[in-house]
Every structure is written in structure tokens, then in C-alpha cells.
Design an enzyme around this catalytic site. Structure first.
Site, PDB file in Angstrom:
ATOM      1  N   SER A   1       0.833  -1.198   0.000  1.00 46.26           N
ATOM      2  CA  SER A   1       0.000   0.000   0.000  1.00 46.26           C
ATOM      3  C   SER A   1       0.869   1.250   0.000  1.00 46.26           C
ATOM      4  CB  SER A   1      -0.906   0.007   1.228  1.00 46.26           C
ATOM      5  OG  SER A   1      -1.502   1.278   1.340  1.00 46.26           O
TER       6      SER A   1
ATOM      7  N   HIS B   1      -1.376  -1.133  -4.214  1.00 49.57           N
ATOM      8  CA  HIS B   1      -2.637  -0.750  -3.576  1.00 49.57           C
ATOM      9  C   HIS B   1      -2.633   0.761  -3.335  1.00 49.57           C
ATOM     10  CE1 HIS B   1      -6.222  -1.602  -1.105  1.00 49.57           C
ATOM     11  NE2 HIS B   1      -5.746  -0.701  -0.243  1.00 49.57           N
TER      12      HIS B   1
ATOM     13  N   ASP C   1      -4.658   3.852  -1.767  1.00 46.50           N
ATOM     14  CA  ASP C   1      -5.716   4.239  -0.823  1.00 46.50           C
ATOM     15  C   ASP C   1      -6.151   5.667  -1.072  1.00 46.50           C
ATOM     16  OD1 ASP C   1      -6.090   1.968   0.951  1.00 46.50           O
ATOM     17  OD2 ASP C   1      -3.991   2.285   1.500  1.00 46.50           O
TER      18      ASP C   1
ATOM     19  N   MET D   1      -8.519   8.638   0.059  1.00 45.47           N
ATOM     20  CA  MET D   1      -9.298   9.108   1.219  1.00 45.47           C
ATOM     21  C   MET D   1      -9.736  10.550   1.003  1.00 45.47           C
ATOM     22  SD  MET D   1      -6.789   7.674   4.145  1.00 45.47           S
ATOM     23  CE  MET D   1      -6.422   5.911   4.265  1.00 45.47           C
TER      24      MET D   1
ATOM     25  N   HIS E   1      -8.468   1.673  -3.928  1.00 45.50           N
ATOM     26  CA  HIS E   1      -9.393   1.491  -2.803  1.00 45.50           C
ATOM     27  C   HIS E   1      -9.990   2.848  -2.451  1.00 45.50           C
ATOM     28  CE1 HIS E   1      -9.747   0.346   1.776  1.00 45.50           C
ATOM     29  NE2 HIS E   1     -10.920   0.540   1.205  1.00 45.50           N
TER      30      HIS E   1
ATOM     31  N   MET F   1     -12.013   5.147  -0.355  1.00 44.54           N
ATOM     32  CA  MET F   1     -12.645   5.400   0.949  1.00 44.54           C
ATOM     33  C   MET F   1     -13.226   6.801   0.857  1.00 44.54           C
ATOM     34  SD  MET F   1      -9.608   3.744   3.182  1.00 44.54           S
ATOM     35  CE  MET F   1      -8.512   3.856   1.774  1.00 44.54           C
TER      36      MET F   1
ATOM     37  N   MET G   1     -11.919  -5.511   5.527  1.00 42.88           N
ATOM     38  CA  MET G   1     -11.048  -4.563   6.241  1.00 42.88           C
ATOM     39  C   MET G   1     -10.719  -5.130   7.618  1.00 42.88           C
ATOM     40  SD  MET G   1     -10.327  -2.033   4.277  1.00 42.88           S
ATOM     41  CE  MET G   1      -9.407  -1.125   5.516  1.00 42.88           C
TER      42      MET G   1
ATOM     43  N   PHE H   1      -6.047   5.234   8.357  1.00 42.45           N
ATOM     44  CA  PHE H   1      -4.635   5.401   8.677  1.00 42.45           C
ATOM     45  C   PHE H   1      -3.889   4.079   8.554  1.00 42.45           C
ATOM     46  CE2 PHE H   1      -7.099   8.562  10.860  1.00 42.45           C
ATOM     47  CZ  PHE H   1      -6.421   9.740  10.558  1.00 42.45           C
ATOM     48  N   GLY H   2      -2.634   4.167   8.141  1.00 44.91           N
ATOM     49  CA  GLY H   2      -1.771   2.996   8.137  1.00 44.91           C
ATOM     50  C   GLY H   2      -1.221   2.762   9.543  1.00 44.91           C
ATOM     51  N   GLY H   3      -0.599   1.619   9.726  1.00 45.12           N
ATOM     52  CA  GLY H   3       0.109   1.346  10.974  1.00 45.12           C
ATOM     53  C   GLY H   3      -0.760   0.986  12.164  1.00 45.12           C
TER      54      GLY H   3
ATOM     55  N   ASP I   1      -6.884  -6.093   4.398  1.00 42.13           N
ATOM     56  CA  ASP I   1      -6.220  -4.786   4.373  1.00 42.13           C
ATOM     57  C   ASP I   1      -6.279  -4.176   5.767  1.00 42.13           C
ATOM     58  OD1 ASP I   1      -5.244  -2.272   3.729  1.00 42.13           O
ATOM     59  OD2 ASP I   1      -7.000  -1.670   2.552  1.00 42.13           O
TER      60      ASP I   1
ATOM     61  N   GLY J   1      -3.127  -3.705   9.076  1.00 35.35           N
ATOM     62  CA  GLY J   1      -2.375  -4.458  10.088  1.00 35.35           C
ATOM     63  C   GLY J   1      -1.880  -5.813   9.602  1.00 35.35           C
TER      64      GLY J   1
HETATM   65  C1  DX5 Z   1      -6.246   1.696   5.805  1.00 36.60           C
HETATM   66  C2  DX5 Z   1      -5.845   1.479   4.373  1.00 36.60           C
HETATM   67  C3  DX5 Z   1      -4.771   0.478   4.243  1.00 36.60           C
HETATM   68  C4  DX5 Z   1      -3.462   0.891   4.858  1.00 36.60           C
HETATM   69  C5  DX5 Z   1      -2.844  -0.329   5.481  1.00 36.60           C
HETATM   70  O1  DX5 Z   1      -7.114   2.767   5.861  1.00 36.60           O
HETATM   71  O2  DX5 Z   1      -6.969   1.040   3.623  1.00 36.60           O
HETATM   72  O3  DX5 Z   1      -4.575   0.093   2.898  1.00 36.60           O
HETATM   73  O4  DX5 Z   1      -2.555   1.437   3.936  1.00 36.60           O
HETATM   74  O5  DX5 Z   1      -1.699   0.033   6.159  1.00 36.60           O
HETATM   75  P1  DX5 Z   1      -0.968  -0.970   7.166  1.00 36.60           P
HETATM   76  O6  DX5 Z   1      -0.575  -2.182   6.384  1.00 36.60           O
HETATM   77  O7  DX5 Z   1       0.205  -0.174   7.634  1.00 36.60           O
HETATM   78  O8  DX5 Z   1      -1.946  -1.305   8.259  1.00 36.60           O
HETATM   79 ZN    ZN Z   2      -6.622   0.117   1.532  1.00 36.86          ZN
END
Ligand code: DX5
Ligand code: ZN
Length: 223
Positions: free
Chosen positions: A6, A31, A33, A35, A64, A66, A135, A141-143, A173, A175
Site C-alpha cells: 500500500s 494498492h 488508498d 481518502m 481502494h 474510501m 477490512m 490510517f496505516g500502521g 487490508d 495491520g
Molecule cells: C487503511 C488502508 C490500508 C493501509 C494499510 O485505511 O486502507 O490500505 O494502507 O496500512 P498498514 O498495512 O500499515 O496497516
Molecule cells: Zn486500503
């Protein structure tokens, strides 16, 4: 199996170089994202970024959305080079026309289900989609840590696919790391999105290879 790093976890000042790094890592899809600051409390990037990255790689672009109003974004992302466009089942009555629209643009269709949403809401659409995205964090957010309560949803998606002899991919997708990817693979997932666990690594190619091996070992048929 598909491994999809991603871009949300990439260095935002170097999207081009980061896309090349993902390509060299031998990942399958990129991927992306998207937003809108409304459907989720964050803003990422738009179609122009995707358009500029398109000539830099042959990887499929897994977009993706969102976004609260994806209807205004489908054409721009289709034109920018998306191969697959995922919308969220939480959009309710809009889902049906959105699926039709994505298909009419000649793109593959994905349907995403957020953690608090029942997987049952995806049921009426299963014969019309190419990918079901479970999901495993609340998007935005990532991480974030993987929500393991989502494993039964993956199992359900897998059971439906077998019972109904359908061909949609099951994507996870949020974590997703070396441990959780293995759990998801056992449950039935075949498409793995990972930001932090792949882009976050200096040796991205080794990380992709390791994830692929662990997924395969967890479920040999997943290859
Ligand atoms: C979350 C996104 C994910 C995100 C995953 O809102 O849809 O695609 O990038 O990031 P990690 O792998 O760091 O959880
Ligand atoms: Zn995503």
C-alpha cells in the site's frame, strides 16, 4: 496469491521512486488508498498522482476508494489507470449503480466491508464482484493493529465462495504483517495488502518474498 503493497506507507515526497521500489520488490499489485476527509478522517492523494505513476510500472493498480461520493471519482480513476476499483458496502443503495458503473468503465470491481459492518451486506453482490475486501482495521490510517475478530468474516467469505462456486478474490487490508498474513491465509484470504510491513522495510524485496513464503506455507493451495 497476490501481494499488494500500500502506497499509503510510502515516502509521500517520492511517490515515483517508491513505485519503482515496489516494482523491483516483485510485488503483484500496487494498492492505492484514496481518502476524501469525509468517509474517513484523513486525506491521501487523487487521480493525478495515479495518472503520473501509471507509466512507471506494469503492476496492476488496485484503487481502494474510501470516499463518500465515489460516483464523481470513478471516471477520473479509470482514466488515470486503475485496473480494479473498490468501493465500500457501507454506501448502501449506491452500491448497485456503482458496481455497474465500474464494470461499464471496463474495470474490475471490488467491494469492501469495514470492521463494524456485517459481511452479510456483501451477500447480494457476490456474483457481480471480482474482489471482496475484508477490512482488518478501521480505515483512515496505516500502521494500526490488526483486528483479529475479523478472521471469521474471512472464513465466511471463503465458505460462500466455495458453496456458490464463485471466483472473487478475498483481500485483507490493515495491520497485515508476517504473522497476521499467515492467519488470514489459513482463513481463506488470497490477496494481501500491506503498508507498514512492506513499504516500511528497507529490504522490501525480501519482505515481499517472506510474506509470500509464509502465506504459501500456511495454506499450500493459496499459491
Ligand atoms: C487503511 C488502508 C490500508 C493501509 C494499510 O485505511 O486502507 O490500505 O494502507 O496500512 P498498514 O498495512 O500499515 O496497516
Ligand atoms: Zn486500503
Amino acid at each position: 496469491m497476490i501481494i499488494a503493497p500500500s502506497l499509503l506507507a510510502a515516502d509521500f515526497s517520492r511517490f515515483g521512486a517508491e513505485t519503482q521500489r515496489a516494482t523491483r520488490s516483485k510485488a503483484d499489485w500496487l494498492h492505492l488508498d484514496i481518502m476524501d476527509g469525509h468517509f474517513v478522517p484523513n486525506i491521501s492523494f487523487g487521480p493525478e498522482v495515479v495518472r503520473r505513476l501509471r507509466p512507471m510500472t506494469r503492476m496492476d493498480f488496485d484503487v481502494h476508494l474510501m470516499c463518500s461520493r465515489p460516483e464523481i471519482l470513478l471516471e477520473p480513476f479509470a482514466r488515470a489507470g486503475a485496473d480494479l476499483i473498490t468501493i465500500h458496502v457501507e454506501l448502501g443503495p449506491q452500491v448497485e449503480p456503482l458496481i455497474w458503473k465500474i464494470r461499464s468503465l471496463g474495470k474490475k470491481v471490488g467491494l469492501a466491508v469495514n470492521p463494524p459492518t456485517s459481511i452479510g451486506l456483501a451477500l447480494p453482490f457476490l456474483d457481480r464482484i471480482d474482489l471482496l475486501l475484508v477490512m482488518t482495521v478501521n480505515p483512515g490510517f496505516g500502521g494500526q493493529p490488526f483486528i483479529s475478530e475479523m478472521i471469521p468474516k474471512i472464513q465466511q467469505a471463503h465458505a460462500w465462495r466455495q458453496e456458490r462456486r464463485l471466483g472473487y478474490r478475498i483481500e485483507v487490508d490493515g495491520g497485515v504483517n508476517f504473522d497476521t498474513a499467515r492467519e488470514c491465509s489459513k482463513a481463506g484470504a488470497d490477496t494481501f495488502v500491506a503498508g507498514t510491513a512492506l513499504f516500511g522495510k528497507k529490504q522490501m524485496k525480501a519482505a515481499v518474498a517472506r510474506m509470500r513464503r509464509l502465506v504459501q506455507e500456511a495454506h499450500p493451495a493459496r499459491g
